[in-house]
Design a protein around this motif. Sequence first.
Motif, PDB file in Angstrom:
ATOM      1  N   VAL A 450      -1.932  15.234  20.346  1.00 16.56           N
ATOM      2  CA  VAL A 450      -2.366  14.457  19.739  1.00 16.56           C
ATOM      3  C   VAL A 450      -2.821  14.993  18.582  1.00 16.56           C
ATOM      4  O   VAL A 450      -2.784  16.082  17.683  1.00 16.56           O
ATOM      5  CB  VAL A 450      -4.020  15.029  20.215  1.00 16.56           C
ATOM      6  N   TYR A 451      -2.593  13.859  17.709  1.00 16.39           N
ATOM      7  CA  TYR A 451      -2.333  14.095  16.121  1.00 16.39           C
ATOM      8  C   TYR A 451      -3.774  14.353  15.961  1.00 16.39           C
ATOM      9  O   TYR A 451      -4.279  14.793  14.278  1.00 16.39           O
ATOM     10  CB  TYR A 451      -2.059  12.984  15.655  1.00 16.39           C
ATOM     11  N   GLY A 452      -4.789  13.438  16.311  1.00 18.24           N
ATOM     12  CA  GLY A 452      -6.229  13.155  15.877  1.00 18.24           C
ATOM     13  C   GLY A 452      -6.550  11.991  16.263  1.00 18.24           C
ATOM     14  O   GLY A 452      -5.618  10.490  16.695  1.00 18.24           O
ATOM     15  N   ARG A 453      -7.471  11.481  15.317  1.00 21.14           N
ATOM     16  CA  ARG A 453      -8.372  10.211  15.154  1.00 21.14           C
ATOM     17  C   ARG A 453      -7.130   9.153  14.491  1.00 21.14           C
ATOM     18  O   ARG A 453      -6.874   9.069  13.391  1.00 21.14           O
ATOM     19  CB  ARG A 453      -9.264   9.810  14.603  1.00 21.14           C
ATOM     20  N   ALA A 454      -7.289   7.908  15.126  1.00 23.74           N
ATOM     21  CA  ALA A 454      -6.005   7.181  14.467  1.00 23.74           C
ATOM     22  C   ALA A 454      -6.243   6.466  13.622  1.00 23.74           C
ATOM     23  O   ALA A 454      -5.393   6.507  12.352  1.00 23.74           O
ATOM     24  CB  ALA A 454      -6.104   5.538  16.288  1.00 23.74           C
ATOM     25  N   ASP A 455      -7.965   5.903  13.200  1.00 27.24           N
ATOM     26  CA  ASP A 455      -7.589   5.946  11.924  1.00 27.24           C
ATOM     27  C   ASP A 455      -7.778   7.017  11.072  1.00 27.24           C
ATOM     28  O   ASP A 455      -7.966   6.927   9.680  1.00 27.24           O
ATOM     29  CB  ASP A 455      -9.525   5.252  11.776  1.00 27.24           C
ATOM     30  N   ASP A 456      -7.470   8.314  11.076  1.00 25.79           N
ATOM     31  CA  ASP A 456      -7.508   9.713  10.691  1.00 25.79           C
ATOM     32  C   ASP A 456      -5.885   9.206   9.430  1.00 25.79           C
ATOM     33  O   ASP A 456      -5.676   9.739   8.575  1.00 25.79           O
ATOM     34  CB  ASP A 456      -7.102  10.671  10.480  1.00 25.79           C
ATOM     35  N   MET A 457      -4.683   8.221  10.539  1.00 28.06           N
ATOM     36  CA  MET A 457      -3.483   8.471  10.142  1.00 28.06           C
ATOM     37  C   MET A 457      -3.879   7.364   8.551  1.00 28.06           C
ATOM     38  O   MET A 457      -4.339   6.664   8.704  1.00 28.06           O
ATOM     39  CB  MET A 457      -2.690   8.127  10.646  1.00 28.06           C
ATOM     40  N   VAL A 458      -3.027   8.198   7.410  1.00 31.65           N
ATOM     41  CA  VAL A 458      -2.799   7.515   6.097  1.00 31.65           C
ATOM     42  C   VAL A 458      -0.633   6.750   6.375  1.00 31.65           C
ATOM     43  O   VAL A 458      -0.361   8.024   6.720  1.00 31.65           O
ATOM     44  CB  VAL A 458      -3.255   7.716   5.143  1.00 31.65           C
ATOM     45  N   ILE A 459      -1.060   6.120   5.869  1.00 33.58           N
ATOM     46  CA  ILE A 459       0.439   6.047   5.511  1.00 33.58           C
ATOM     47  C   ILE A 459       0.819   6.793   3.195  1.00 33.58           C
ATOM     48  O   ILE A 459       0.140   5.584   2.006  1.00 33.58           O
ATOM     49  CB  ILE A 459       1.016   4.430   4.980  1.00 33.58           C
ATOM     50  N   ARG A 460       2.033   6.986   3.434  1.00 37.18           N
ATOM     51  CA  ARG A 460       1.844   7.674   1.816  1.00 37.18           C
ATOM     52  C   ARG A 460       3.512   7.245   1.601  1.00 37.18           C
ATOM     53  O   ARG A 460       4.578   8.141   2.886  1.00 37.18           O
ATOM     54  CB  ARG A 460       1.286   9.285   1.916  1.00 37.18           C
ATOM     55  N   GLY A 461       4.359   6.328   0.507  1.00 37.92           N
ATOM     56  CA  GLY A 461       5.758   6.146  -0.030  1.00 37.92           C
ATOM     57  C   GLY A 461       5.699   6.334   1.792  1.00 37.92           C
ATOM     58  O   GLY A 461       7.638   6.328   2.204  1.00 37.92           O
ATOM     59  N   GLY A 462       5.774   5.657   2.529  1.00 43.42           N
ATOM     60  CA  GLY A 462       6.417   4.658   3.600  1.00 43.42           C
ATOM     61  C   GLY A 462       5.993   5.402   4.692  1.00 43.42           C
ATOM     62  O   GLY A 462       6.740   5.398   6.043  1.00 43.42           O
ATOM     63  N   ILE A 477      -2.797  30.401   4.995  1.00 42.85           N
ATOM     64  CA  ILE A 477      -2.555  31.047   3.254  1.00 42.85           C
ATOM     65  C   ILE A 477      -4.011  31.858   3.430  1.00 42.85           C
ATOM     66  O   ILE A 477      -4.979  32.323   3.626  1.00 42.85           O
ATOM     67  CB  ILE A 477      -3.507  29.455   2.552  1.00 42.85           C
ATOM     68  N   PRO A 478      -3.242  33.389   2.912  1.00 41.54           N
ATOM     69  CA  PRO A 478      -4.327  34.438   2.739  1.00 41.54           C
ATOM     70  C   PRO A 478      -5.043  33.861   1.408  1.00 41.54           C
ATOM     71  O   PRO A 478      -5.002  33.554   0.579  1.00 41.54           O
ATOM     72  CB  PRO A 478      -3.290  35.243   2.155  1.00 41.54           C
ATOM     73  N   GLY A 479      -6.755  34.360   1.733  1.00 40.96           N
ATOM     74  CA  GLY A 479      -7.567  33.447   1.326  1.00 40.96           C
ATOM     75  C   GLY A 479      -8.725  32.026   1.604  1.00 40.96           C
ATOM     76  O   GLY A 479      -9.299  32.085   1.073  1.00 40.96           O
ATOM     77  N   VAL A 480      -7.775  31.744   2.279  1.00 37.08           N
ATOM     78  CA  VAL A 480      -8.647  30.601   3.174  1.00 37.08           C
ATOM     79  C   VAL A 480      -8.934  30.864   4.123  1.00 37.08           C
ATOM     80  O   VAL A 480      -9.272  31.141   5.444  1.00 37.08           O
ATOM     81  CB  VAL A 480      -7.549  29.213   3.587  1.00 37.08           C
ATOM     82  N   ASP A 481     -10.587  30.675   4.316  1.00 41.95           N
ATOM     83  CA  ASP A 481     -11.534  30.980   5.480  1.00 41.95           C
ATOM     84  C   ASP A 481     -11.825  29.911   6.480  1.00 41.95           C
ATOM     85  O   ASP A 481     -11.585  29.950   7.344  1.00 41.95           O
ATOM     86  CB  ASP A 481     -13.067  31.603   4.345  1.00 41.95           C
ATOM     87  N   GLN A 482     -12.382  28.636   5.069  1.00 44.55           N
ATOM     88  CA  GLN A 482     -11.852  27.391   6.443  1.00 44.55           C
ATOM     89  C   GLN A 482     -11.322  26.707   5.396  1.00 44.55           C
ATOM     90  O   GLN A 482     -11.309  26.623   3.511  1.00 44.55           O
ATOM     91  CB  GLN A 482     -13.711  26.928   6.688  1.00 44.55           C
ATOM     92  N   VAL A 483     -11.708  25.167   6.045  1.00 45.77           N
ATOM     93  CA  VAL A 483     -10.267  24.118   5.515  1.00 45.77           C
ATOM     94  C   VAL A 483     -10.218  22.450   6.232  1.00 45.77           C
ATOM     95  O   VAL A 483     -10.596  22.317   7.958  1.00 45.77           O
ATOM     96  CB  VAL A 483      -8.355  23.862   5.555  1.00 45.77           C
ATOM     97  N   HIS A 484     -10.772  21.498   5.306  1.00 45.86           N
ATOM     98  CA  HIS A 484     -10.588  20.183   6.413  1.00 45.86           C
ATOM     99  C   HIS A 484      -9.602  19.034   5.172  1.00 45.86           C
ATOM    100  O   HIS A 484     -10.102  18.827   4.079  1.00 45.86           O
ATOM    101  CB  HIS A 484     -12.193  20.132   5.935  1.00 45.86           C
ATOM    102  N   VAL A 485      -9.186  18.761   6.061  1.00 46.95           N
ATOM    103  CA  VAL A 485      -8.365  17.204   4.716  1.00 46.95           C
ATOM    104  C   VAL A 485      -8.248  16.734   5.491  1.00 46.95           C
ATOM    105  O   VAL A 485      -8.460  15.977   6.641  1.00 46.95           O
ATOM    106  CB  VAL A 485      -6.504  18.162   5.336  1.00 46.95           C
ATOM    107  N   ARG A 486      -8.650  15.055   4.932  1.00 46.62           N
ATOM    108  CA  ARG A 486      -9.012  14.297   4.834  1.00 46.62           C
ATOM    109  C   ARG A 486      -8.043  12.693   4.201  1.00 46.62           C
ATOM    110  O   ARG A 486      -7.605  13.578   2.784  1.00 46.62           O
ATOM    111  CB  ARG A 486     -10.415  13.409   4.309  1.00 46.62           C
ATOM    112  N   GLY A 487      -7.422  12.053   4.722  1.00 44.03           N
ATOM    113  CA  GLY A 487      -6.544  11.109   4.551  1.00 44.03           C
ATOM    114  C   GLY A 487      -7.535   9.631   3.875  1.00 44.03           C
ATOM    115  O   GLY A 487      -7.971   9.346   4.950  1.00 44.03           O
ATOM    116  N   GLU A 488      -7.355   9.432   3.059  1.00 48.38           N
ATOM    117  CA  GLU A 488      -7.958   7.446   2.487  1.00 48.38           C
ATOM    118  C   GLU A 488      -7.239   6.369   1.902  1.00 48.38           C
ATOM    119  O   GLU A 488      -6.707   6.727   1.194  1.00 48.38           O
ATOM    120  CB  GLU A 488      -9.117   7.862   1.720  1.00 48.38           C
ATOM    121  N   GLN A 489      -6.336   5.844   2.891  1.00 45.29           N
ATOM    122  CA  GLN A 489      -5.990   5.049   2.433  1.00 45.29           C
ATOM    123  C   GLN A 489      -6.834   3.915   1.390  1.00 45.29           C
ATOM    124  O   GLN A 489      -6.072   3.146   0.442  1.00 45.29           O
ATOM    125  CB  GLN A 489      -6.135   3.645   3.653  1.00 45.29           C
ATOM    126  N   ASN A 490      -7.955   3.091   1.645  1.00 42.18           N
ATOM    127  CA  ASN A 490      -8.879   2.734   0.659  1.00 42.18           C
ATOM    128  C   ASN A 490      -7.806   1.112   0.421  1.00 42.18           C
ATOM    129  O   ASN A 490      -7.687   0.834  -0.928  1.00 42.18           O
ATOM    130  CB  ASN A 490      -9.607   3.248  -0.488  1.00 42.18           C
TER     131      ASN A 490
END
Length: 576
Positions: A450-462, A477-490
């Motif tokens: 599972v990649y995640g929610r369908a509306d989480d996927m975004v398109i960049r450069g095709g 990465i050393p030094g990272v405690d928590q991380v969240h990544v989000r894409g916005e097509q808009n």
Amino acid sequence: MPKAANPLDPQTGRRNRLVTQTLAQDVTNFLQAFRPLQKSGIYPDRPSGQTRPIMHCIKRWGMSQAMTVEMNCIRTPDSIALVDDLGERTYKELRDDVWAFAKGLHKRGIGPKDTIAIMARNGRGIMYPFIACGYLGARMMIINPASSGRQVTSMLSEYGADALVMDDEFAGSFEIPDGIVTVIGYGESEGFETMQQLIDEDADIAMPEKARPQPMVLMSSGTTGLPKGVQVRTPKTPRILGGIVDRIPWRPFTTVQLTASMFHGWGLINVNIALGTRSTIIAHRIYDPVQAVDDALKYNVDGIVSSGVFLKSFVDEFEKRGNAKLPNLRFVVAAGNILPQYVYERITDNFGEVMYNFYGTSENNQISIATPSDLRAKPGTVGRPNLGTTVKILNEDGSEVPVGKPGLVHSACSLTFLGYLSPKDKATVRSNTLSTGDLGYIDEDGFLFVYGRADDMVIRGGENVYPKEAEDVIARIPGVDQVHVRGEQNGKVIADVDAWIVRTSDEAGAQLTEDTVKKTVLELLAAHNVPDNVFFVDELPWNDAGKVVRAKLPHPSEFDKSGPGANPSAGIDGQK
């Protein structure tokens, strides 16, 4: 065209079955589930000499939690049932408490087919009314504590509730419509009766002679508007639990630490399994990793049911204890969000081959479980479909996609939900399966990814970009405690991708820069995966299910990026 959910009769839940199974499927599923259920102790190996009283329980209360508690009180009354913020309760003490509480509600006019709304966190504040519904033949409506006051008032009014049981922290935060019997389940608040008062009262009133189990309603955690009411049918046998205990080694008298939220479907499933196996549940209202490790060591737990973010902090704390051991630990189950690979690795390093990954939704119920051997052989998988569950990967038009190709995940089982309470809310059904709203694929060996929610996927450069891929890389990465990544097509041809990071409190965290993060992602993935912006924050807004509440993230416009390689002037606690 997708088939829309129809409204149901709120009293019976009978009108709508979005997906159906044949009699042959039902029989096959029952036979497949029998042995796992017997091994777990949900089906006893042989008659215990208590057949008559147990049959009476089943006849009177059906397949409800009340019936299970009554059976456990007959079989093992002195076993510890619950450890929570208020202490320990044996099965007899729990049964007596809930029976008295149910009588108190019945004295106040609550009976068969009435609706009891529950707004509470883990512990007896949610478990007692949960079980009391079985004694009363009442319908349970569980409200997510993250709901706004306006949403709660609307739910109580529009969906209808005859009683409300809530933790004291919510008292006064919303308007309660007239005519609703209101009780404080945990704590106390001026102007309200408490659950303990009803228990102590032990009302002299006759209870329903035959209480038929009612469909349960789980309220979604929508950020705007009225949350969806997910109607879940009541099974006639425990066979649906066979798909879980077939993969996860539940046994009689397991001691399980439950930090997954009971107000979500997955948490409630594990309450049912624990009651069915006469197990001990350790559950506290607020997750605290220090308390979690203390409890795990004190009670020498056999299992932990949690989410990825909580498991990470659990391991962080556990490793501080030096030579601490959990020799009885048989399983650690993550659910509620996609399991990060680094969490799986740390759990395995500390506790051995005990990590399981559960995938399901409130609407779909259980879908798949990855075992330790699955996760070792197929990193990132959520496993194969559970017993009695059908999984399909479909295109938008309902056609099946080829093996290994991504599409929309659909599933069906005997507990796929009945439909939404409101006719305005729609479900997508194709090929007799219900959409999860997630993107994923099934590989040549039958494993689901599972990649995640369908509306989480975004398109960049095709290129299709899944934020989870960058998230997994950044987390290492050393030094990272928590991380969240989000894409916005808009509406853009090339979407924006941003990362929010909480640094560790050591030297590695102090040295971490945006440039380091971007270079690492570029080296290990591809240019289209590299975030446009990296924002360093004091904390991420996690909810009780272990998911980041995106609406509570600071907006990129609120950050000052004029500093050298970072933006320390903003964050959850430091917004402009």
